[in-house]
Design an enzyme around this catalytic site. Sequence first.
Site, PDB file in Angstrom:
ATOM      1  CE  LYS A 116      23.491 -15.569  18.798  1.00 33.43           C
ATOM      2  NZ  LYS A 116      23.493 -14.262  18.162  1.00 33.43           N
ATOM      3  NE  ARG A 292      28.425  -5.475  17.393  1.00 28.23           N
ATOM      4  CZ  ARG A 292      28.413  -6.794  17.566  1.00 28.23           C
ATOM      5  NH1 ARG A 292      27.267  -7.429  17.762  1.00 28.23           N
ATOM      6  NH2 ARG A 292      29.542  -7.481  17.532  1.00 28.23           N
TER       7      ARG A 292
END
Length: 512
Positions: A116, A292
Amino acid sequence: MFDKLLVANRGEIALRVVRACRELGVRSVAVFSDADARAPHVREADEAVHIGPSPSAESYLRGERIIEAARERGAQAVHPGYGFLSEREWFARAVRDAGLAFVGPPPEAIASMGSKTAARTLAIGAGTPVVPGTTEALRDAGEAATVAARFGYPVLLKAAAGGGGKGMRVVRAEPELAAALAAAQREAKNAFGDDAVYVEKYIEGPRHVEIQVLGDHHGTMLHLGERECSVQRRHQKMIEEAPSVAVSPDLRARMGAAAVAAARAAGYANAGTCEFLLARDGSFFFLEMNTRIQVEHPVTELVTGVDLVQWQIRIAAGERLPFAQADISPRGWAIECRITSEDFANGFLPSTGRIGFLQLPSGPGVRWDGGIEEGTEVGLFYDPMLAKLIVHAGTRDQAIARMHRALLELTVDGVETSRDFHLRVMEDDEFRRGDISIQWLEQRLPSLTAVKPPPDGVRAAAIAATLFAERDRGARSTPPTAASPAGAHAAGPVAGPVGGWARAARLEGLRP
Ligand code: MV4
């Protein structure tokens, strides 16, 4: 184009990929665990390979075994779907090293968006707005206090390795800071094996809005507009829509450009999603990138007319995107409800059982992306999401009415589902006004759950109607005769009020 593609997933997304393959003329190879031997995705694929026992760790997470299956069957590509192996850098790399095409981004892009803080640094470099804050791990409470004072309270402590809200703590004033830091570090250590925690300005009451991006291997990177994903509970999305009531064409263009810049900076290709917080004042901040295809991709497909899963495969096969940014603009409104095997009346407790009677909605603007059928055994091995019900209509009001109608048409017997929850949301005034934020559902849940028991008369009528409807369902339709005139209470069909009563019974949820 590929001759054959292996689908490294199960349930509705595996079926979605199989369908895309069939439309492209690509043969599909399913993989399955013991529990899924008779699953729809296995039957619908052209071939299927058993990869192990029911637990995911012994089947759908066995990357090496799956790659071996792809090679044995002569597949040239692997589609990972979402979850499972879809965002594992090593798997994308292993697929590539085996000489197969990974239907997704390059492993390097998965890696650079995986952390992150690394993603945050990358976004800053690309000029994509991020929440004001640091990226370096805090050394101690003293440093935390200095940094928090610089950004102003409230602040949010976040785990650097984080995700899913673990290791997050809101701090509203300095006296709470030291204890909150210790708690966040402990939680981060337990969840990620890394106690690095950093500080961000806490954004109050934002929406969760994400931008779909799609890029090919020839330098084209486009955005396909936003999805509004604020209706979530414990970081689990329940309802998504496209577009968002909070996003104007100008804001869409700015958020889209910011997402494309971040994706380019990561060397991205294929389908991906940039998550943003959209504050009440219209400012937006990049949070992270999902590398994804996502559960909620159908709402984008419906409003843009772009088949994302087909394009994922075509991009992986080296094709060029034939459209430009100016060709993409949302048309109408799409909403998705996740149909999960959870008992909404009992705190969303997971429900198990065998699917008995199953009646699926259809008609104008209705899409069902499901992985279940009558006889499906719903257990606890996998995610509780059984299917997605998606609608498309001209306006948001029409889409809500259409979703409500489609939910009324849905019957899933054998397990408890989220259907009634979705009905209540579609009836909710705040939802209908679009007055939602990431806190909306958890605040609204008590009033959504409060069941208003019907008056005794309505209840009795509904039960009677159910019995009539059940009798009519099995009755032969014969013309009335003198011996058995229309309306007689013999075995024949009963005209008149029954339709209305059946509807009333259905509305009360009193269905056989
Ligand atoms: C935030 C935030 C408010 N302010 N960051 C939660 C999961 C993680 N990926 C990011 N999250 C948040 N970050 C700042 N500076 C609120 C959340 C948040 C959230 C974000 C998206 C979707 C649902 C959420 C639910 C609770 C909190």
